[in-house]
Design a protein around this motif. Structure first.
Motif, PDB file in Angstrom:
ATOM      1  N   ASN A  13     -11.406 -48.764 -23.592  1.00 56.65           N
ATOM      2  CA  ASN A  13     -10.581 -50.041 -23.658  1.00 56.65           C
ATOM      3  C   ASN A  13      -9.901 -50.388 -24.781  1.00 56.65           C
ATOM      4  O   ASN A  13      -8.860 -51.048 -24.929  1.00 56.65           O
ATOM      5  CB  ASN A  13     -11.440 -51.074 -22.996  1.00 56.65           C
ATOM      6  CG  ASN A  13     -11.644 -50.850 -21.498  1.00 56.65           C
ATOM      7  OD1 ASN A  13     -10.872 -50.694 -20.821  1.00 56.65           O
ATOM      8  ND2 ASN A  13     -12.774 -51.619 -21.178  1.00 56.65           N
ATOM      9  N   ALA A  14     -10.630 -50.418 -25.953  1.00 52.45           N
ATOM     10  CA  ALA A  14     -10.232 -50.619 -27.244  1.00 52.45           C
ATOM     11  C   ALA A  14      -8.957 -50.062 -27.391  1.00 52.45           C
ATOM     12  O   ALA A  14      -7.954 -50.503 -28.132  1.00 52.45           O
ATOM     13  CB  ALA A  14     -11.051 -50.337 -28.352  1.00 52.45           C
ATOM     14  N   PHE A  15      -8.962 -48.461 -27.357  1.00 51.51           N
ATOM     15  CA  PHE A  15      -7.649 -47.815 -27.626  1.00 51.51           C
ATOM     16  C   PHE A  15      -6.658 -48.019 -26.609  1.00 51.51           C
ATOM     17  O   PHE A  15      -5.471 -48.161 -26.870  1.00 51.51           O
ATOM     18  CB  PHE A  15      -7.935 -46.250 -27.636  1.00 51.51           C
ATOM     19  CG  PHE A  15      -8.740 -45.834 -28.573  1.00 51.51           C
ATOM     20  CD1 PHE A  15      -7.949 -45.785 -29.746  1.00 51.51           C
ATOM     21  CD2 PHE A  15     -10.184 -45.682 -28.947  1.00 51.51           C
ATOM     22  CE1 PHE A  15      -8.496 -45.185 -31.297  1.00 51.51           C
ATOM     23  CE2 PHE A  15     -10.595 -45.239 -30.136  1.00 51.51           C
ATOM     24  CZ  PHE A  15      -9.817 -44.853 -30.958  1.00 51.51           C
ATOM     25  N   ALA A  16      -7.106 -48.487 -25.209  1.00 54.70           N
ATOM     26  CA  ALA A  16      -6.088 -48.721 -24.397  1.00 54.70           C
ATOM     27  C   ALA A  16      -5.200 -50.179 -24.890  1.00 54.70           C
ATOM     28  O   ALA A  16      -4.048 -50.290 -24.563  1.00 54.70           O
ATOM     29  CB  ALA A  16      -6.657 -48.866 -23.039  1.00 54.70           C
ATOM     30  N   ARG A  18      -4.685 -51.067 -27.666  1.00 56.85           N
ATOM     31  CA  ARG A  18      -3.889 -50.801 -29.055  1.00 56.85           C
ATOM     32  C   ARG A  18      -2.613 -49.942 -28.355  1.00 56.85           C
ATOM     33  O   ARG A  18      -1.614 -50.373 -28.815  1.00 56.85           O
ATOM     34  CB  ARG A  18      -4.719 -49.978 -29.961  1.00 56.85           C
ATOM     35  CG  ARG A  18      -5.607 -50.405 -30.713  1.00 56.85           C
ATOM     36  CD  ARG A  18      -6.091 -49.462 -31.967  1.00 56.85           C
ATOM     37  NE  ARG A  18      -5.258 -48.630 -32.479  1.00 56.85           N
ATOM     38  CZ  ARG A  18      -5.490 -47.705 -33.219  1.00 56.85           C
ATOM     39  NH1 ARG A  18      -6.598 -47.050 -33.023  1.00 56.85           N
ATOM     40  NH2 ARG A  18      -4.397 -46.865 -33.883  1.00 56.85           N
ATOM     41  N   GLY A  19      -2.707 -49.092 -27.339  1.00 58.48           N
ATOM     42  CA  GLY A  19      -1.680 -48.728 -26.822  1.00 58.48           C
ATOM     43  C   GLY A  19      -0.820 -49.709 -26.068  1.00 58.48           C
ATOM     44  O   GLY A  19       0.710 -49.513 -26.297  1.00 58.48           O
ATOM     45  N   GLU A  20      -1.435 -50.743 -25.632  1.00 60.04           N
ATOM     46  CA  GLU A  20      -0.559 -51.726 -24.964  1.00 60.04           C
ATOM     47  C   GLU A  20       0.327 -52.557 -25.954  1.00 60.04           C
ATOM     48  O   GLU A  20       1.451 -52.844 -25.804  1.00 60.04           O
ATOM     49  CB  GLU A  20      -1.271 -52.784 -24.067  1.00 60.04           C
ATOM     50  CG  GLU A  20      -0.783 -53.871 -23.515  1.00 60.04           C
ATOM     51  CD  GLU A  20      -1.509 -55.011 -22.717  1.00 60.04           C
ATOM     52  OE1 GLU A  20      -0.921 -55.910 -22.321  1.00 60.04           O
ATOM     53  OE2 GLU A  20      -2.843 -54.723 -23.002  1.00 60.04           O
ATOM     54  N   VAL A  21      -0.592 -52.866 -27.068  1.00 56.98           N
ATOM     55  CA  VAL A  21       0.171 -53.660 -28.074  1.00 56.98           C
ATOM     56  C   VAL A  21       1.408 -52.705 -28.832  1.00 56.98           C
ATOM     57  O   VAL A  21       2.454 -53.178 -29.009  1.00 56.98           O
ATOM     58  CB  VAL A  21      -0.889 -53.799 -29.277  1.00 56.98           C
ATOM     59  CG1 VAL A  21      -0.252 -54.647 -30.466  1.00 56.98           C
ATOM     60  CG2 VAL A  21      -1.897 -55.167 -28.775  1.00 56.98           C
ATOM     61  N   ALA A  22       1.050 -51.498 -28.809  1.00 58.68           N
ATOM     62  CA  ALA A  22       2.320 -50.644 -29.170  1.00 58.68           C
ATOM     63  C   ALA A  22       3.368 -50.467 -28.441  1.00 58.68           C
ATOM     64  O   ALA A  22       4.184 -49.754 -28.569  1.00 58.68           O
ATOM     65  CB  ALA A  22       1.604 -49.169 -29.669  1.00 58.68           C
ATOM     66  N   GLY A  23       3.045 -50.732 -27.107  1.00 63.26           N
ATOM     67  CA  GLY A  23       4.310 -50.566 -26.150  1.00 63.26           C
ATOM     68  C   GLY A  23       4.358 -49.420 -25.303  1.00 63.26           C
ATOM     69  O   GLY A  23       5.282 -49.045 -24.752  1.00 63.26           O
ATOM     70  N   GLY A  81      -3.244 -50.790 -15.288  1.00 64.47           N
ATOM     71  CA  GLY A  81      -2.298 -51.839 -14.751  1.00 64.47           C
ATOM     72  C   GLY A  81      -3.146 -52.949 -14.472  1.00 64.47           C
ATOM     73  O   GLY A  81      -2.518 -54.356 -14.962  1.00 64.47           O
ATOM     74  N   LEU A  82      -4.091 -53.240 -13.901  1.00 59.24           N
ATOM     75  CA  LEU A  82      -4.972 -54.488 -13.723  1.00 59.24           C
ATOM     76  C   LEU A  82      -5.133 -55.209 -15.178  1.00 59.24           C
ATOM     77  O   LEU A  82      -5.438 -56.379 -15.273  1.00 59.24           O
ATOM     78  CB  LEU A  82      -6.189 -54.005 -13.174  1.00 59.24           C
ATOM     79  CG  LEU A  82      -7.313 -55.413 -12.852  1.00 59.24           C
ATOM     80  CD1 LEU A  82      -6.372 -56.520 -11.993  1.00 59.24           C
ATOM     81  CD2 LEU A  82      -8.403 -54.869 -12.133  1.00 59.24           C
ATOM     82  N   ALA A  83      -5.787 -54.167 -16.053  1.00 54.95           N
ATOM     83  CA  ALA A  83      -6.055 -54.549 -17.563  1.00 54.95           C
ATOM     84  C   ALA A  83      -4.990 -55.430 -18.248  1.00 54.95           C
ATOM     85  O   ALA A  83      -5.187 -56.267 -19.041  1.00 54.95           O
ATOM     86  CB  ALA A  83      -6.517 -53.452 -18.242  1.00 54.95           C
ATOM     87  N   ARG A  84      -3.824 -54.762 -17.847  1.00 54.87           N
ATOM     88  CA  ARG A  84      -2.780 -55.395 -18.594  1.00 54.87           C
ATOM     89  C   ARG A  84      -2.353 -56.620 -17.977  1.00 54.87           C
ATOM     90  O   ARG A  84      -1.960 -57.582 -18.904  1.00 54.87           O
ATOM     91  CB  ARG A  84      -1.643 -54.286 -18.613  1.00 54.87           C
ATOM     92  CG  ARG A  84      -1.755 -53.330 -19.666  1.00 54.87           C
ATOM     93  CD  ARG A  84      -0.415 -52.449 -19.766  1.00 54.87           C
ATOM     94  NE  ARG A  84      -0.582 -51.324 -20.568  1.00 54.87           N
ATOM     95  CZ  ARG A  84       0.533 -50.705 -21.196  1.00 54.87           C
ATOM     96  NH1 ARG A  84       1.797 -51.067 -20.922  1.00 54.87           N
ATOM     97  NH2 ARG A  84       0.237 -49.822 -22.146  1.00 54.87           N
ATOM     98  N   ARG A  85      -2.565 -56.917 -16.691  1.00 55.66           N
ATOM     99  CA  ARG A  85      -2.142 -58.191 -16.059  1.00 55.66           C
ATOM    100  C   ARG A  85      -3.208 -59.116 -16.442  1.00 55.66           C
ATOM    101  O   ARG A  85      -2.908 -60.532 -16.519  1.00 55.66           O
ATOM    102  CB  ARG A  85      -1.894 -57.820 -14.498  1.00 55.66           C
ATOM    103  CG  ARG A  85      -0.603 -57.107 -14.213  1.00 55.66           C
ATOM    104  CD  ARG A  85      -0.262 -57.362 -12.749  1.00 55.66           C
ATOM    105  NE  ARG A  85      -1.304 -56.716 -12.002  1.00 55.66           N
ATOM    106  CZ  ARG A  85      -1.735 -55.617 -11.721  1.00 55.66           C
ATOM    107  NH1 ARG A  85      -0.559 -54.462 -12.601  1.00 55.66           N
ATOM    108  NH2 ARG A  85      -2.394 -54.781 -11.255  1.00 55.66           N
TER     109      ARG A  85
END
Length: 96
Positions: A13-16, A18-23, A81-85
């Motif tokens: 989850n921590a790496f995910a 980071r990936g979200e923040v990086a776009g 997808g759920l985690a991003r929302r």
């Protein structure tokens, strides 16, 4: 094993995040997560000298394909997808 699984999910989850923040797109994030997970499991199998067993029966191959597609790829696409929302802390309740 349960503690290791919880730790691995938290690190994932921590790496995910980071990936979200990086776009990074959700599909790319999922693909890289699955590759890293496969590598870790392969290294574990090699370190513990577990045999690589493959049964060429239709039932084995069918269940392997089903679990790979729906139990991993589709499930993690929905999860990320759920985690991003909803946020990663809220989405983590889905797995635990």
């Amino acid at each position: 094993m349960a503690c290791i699984a919880i730790l691995a999910a938290s690190v994932g989850n921590a790496f995910a995040r980071r990936g979200e923040v990086a776009g990074a797109p959700v599909a790319a994030l999922t693909a890289w997560s699955l590759v890293y997970g496969t590598l870790v499991l392969a290294l574990y199998a090699l370190a513990t000298q577990r045999p690589w067993i493959f049964d060429p029966s239709a039932a084995y191959i069918g269940s392997l394909v089903y679990l790979a597609l729906f139990g991993s790829v589709v499930a993690f696409l929905f999860y990320y997808g759920l985690a991003r929302r909803r946020g990663y802390p809220a989405a983590a309740y889905v797995w635990h």
